[in-house]
Design an enzyme around this catalytic site. Structure first.
Site, PDB file in Angstrom:
ATOM      1  N   ALA A 110      17.813  17.633  25.924  1.00 62.65           N
ATOM      2  CA  ALA A 110      17.069  17.827  27.140  1.00 62.65           C
ATOM      3  C   ALA A 110      17.044  19.084  27.461  1.00 62.65           C
ATOM      4  O   ALA A 110      16.003  19.477  28.483  1.00 62.65           O
ATOM      5  CB  ALA A 110      17.853  16.818  28.171  1.00 62.65           C
ATOM      6  N   LYS A 111      18.034  19.850  27.543  1.00 61.09           N
ATOM      7  CA  LYS A 111      18.145  21.321  28.015  1.00 61.09           C
ATOM      8  C   LYS A 111      17.838  21.165  29.515  1.00 61.09           C
ATOM      9  O   LYS A 111      17.001  22.282  29.977  1.00 61.09           O
ATOM     10  CB  LYS A 111      17.154  22.202  27.313  1.00 61.09           C
ATOM     11  CG  LYS A 111      17.299  22.366  25.880  1.00 61.09           C
ATOM     12  CD  LYS A 111      16.365  23.167  25.215  1.00 61.09           C
ATOM     13  CE  LYS A 111      16.733  23.417  23.636  1.00 61.09           C
ATOM     14  NZ  LYS A 111      16.491  22.197  23.032  1.00 61.09           N
ATOM     15  N   ARG A 112      18.308  20.417  30.388  1.00 64.53           N
ATOM     16  CA  ARG A 112      18.103  20.142  31.554  1.00 64.53           C
ATOM     17  C   ARG A 112      19.121  21.149  32.326  1.00 64.53           C
ATOM     18  O   ARG A 112      20.279  21.473  32.037  1.00 64.53           O
ATOM     19  CB  ARG A 112      18.328  18.686  31.920  1.00 64.53           C
ATOM     20  CG  ARG A 112      17.413  17.782  31.402  1.00 64.53           C
ATOM     21  CD  ARG A 112      16.014  17.975  31.719  1.00 64.53           C
ATOM     22  NE  ARG A 112      15.078  17.401  30.950  1.00 64.53           N
ATOM     23  CZ  ARG A 112      14.861  15.965  31.126  1.00 64.53           C
ATOM     24  NH1 ARG A 112      15.259  15.271  31.889  1.00 64.53           N
ATOM     25  NH2 ARG A 112      13.808  15.449  30.168  1.00 64.53           N
TER      26      ARG A 112
END
Length: 304
Positions: A110-112
């Site tokens: 997701a790399k949120r």
């Protein structure tokens, strides 16, 4: 595909590091299969049979899972390719998750990154609602943005620490706060974060950065690792093996395109190609994988 209200709440019952160990032992591999369903790369047998991009995505991912499941320890799902489907995105994702065997590690790529109260909602979505075991996050808004994801010992975070893309040099490889690189500084912060929370704080380390990741690993020697960059991106297995020899944390080596790409010039059907790619990758990684198997005496389990 079910309505959004039908999406299951999946429960976990095992510590993350324990499940990771078991999955590696059962598959005898540290290989992680990346599910990056790019429509332009779908083989004709899928695009000709299914007019809907959502159905094509489900079929593409399920066939990769079916042909690779005995030889991989984990699946990393790139959420961007699902979200691009629009309103059906999470129904498609749920169908794909249902196809993954229960013993495998499942990572939300997701790399949120966001403030804590928003991160807490992301945690509910990906861990409590969809049942992912781990998630990739960006640490650059601060360590507190990852804390909501580390409240349970059955989950893990893989923080972007030294990525394999060319733009990593804009920030990650530059000096910061007395450390030779920002990546080393982040590694030290993650080590402290892991000490104070029940969840596992790990690192994303790009295999293409072989001249830089050695000191980063030393800054956090027990870190669980998610390692992209082997295969199509050209990362060296030999260099990786050398650097992992002294590392105490458990790695997952992610491969996406080199496992799932369709070669129209091959005499083998696409399904067979996936199985052959999985076998070839495992052979290349065998020396690394062997270190984490029960008959190895060279690995110390960081969980105890």
């Amino acid at each position: 595909m079910g309505a959004p209200s039908d999406i299951k709440i999946r429960k976990k019952q095992m510590k993350y590091i324990e499940k990771l160990n078991v999955s590696i032992r059962n598959s005898r591999s540290v290989l992680c299969a990346g599910l990056d369903p790019v429509p332009e790369h779908f083989p004709p047998e899928i695009t000709n049979q299914y007019p809907s991009e959502g159905d094509q995505t489900i079929t593409f991912c399920r066939r990769i899972i079916e042909q690779s499941k005995t030889g991989v320890a984990a699946y990393k799902i790139n959420l961007a390719y699902f979200e691009a489907l629009g309103s059906e995105a999470y129904d498609v994702l749920d169908d794909v998750l249902d196809a993954i065997p229960s013993g495998k590690i499942i990572i939300a790529d997701a790399k949120r990154s966001d403030v804590s109260h928003t991160a807490a909602r992301y945690k509910i979505a990906f861990f409590d609602r969809f049942g992912f075991d781990a998630i990739t996050l960006s640490p650059f808004m601060g360590m507190e943005t990852m804390v909501p994801f580390l409240q349970d010992e059955d989950h893990a975070v893989y923080a972007l620490t030294l990525t394999s893309n060319p733009g990593a040099g804009d920030f990650m490889t530059r000096p910061f706060e007395g450390a030779p690189t920002l990546s080393m500084h982040v590694a030290g912060l993650l080590r402290e974060l892991d000490r104070h929370h029940p969840g596992s704080a790990g690192m994303v380390i790009g295999a293409t950065q072989s001249d830089l990741y050695g000191p980063v690993l030393k800054a956090y020697p027990k870190a669980p690792l998610l390692i992209p960059g082997i295969g199509a991106q050209g990362g060296s297995v030999a260099e990786l093996q050398k650097h992992l020899a002294e590392h105490q944390g458990i790695p997952l080596i992610n491969v996406s395109r080199s496992l799932s790409d369709y070669d129209p010039t091959s005499n083998d059907p696409w399904d067979v190609q996936i199985a052959l790619h999985t076998g070839r990758l495992n052979k290349a990684l065998q020396t690394i994988s062997d270190r984490y198997l029960p008959d190895s005496s060279s690995f110390v389990n960081p969980s105890g």
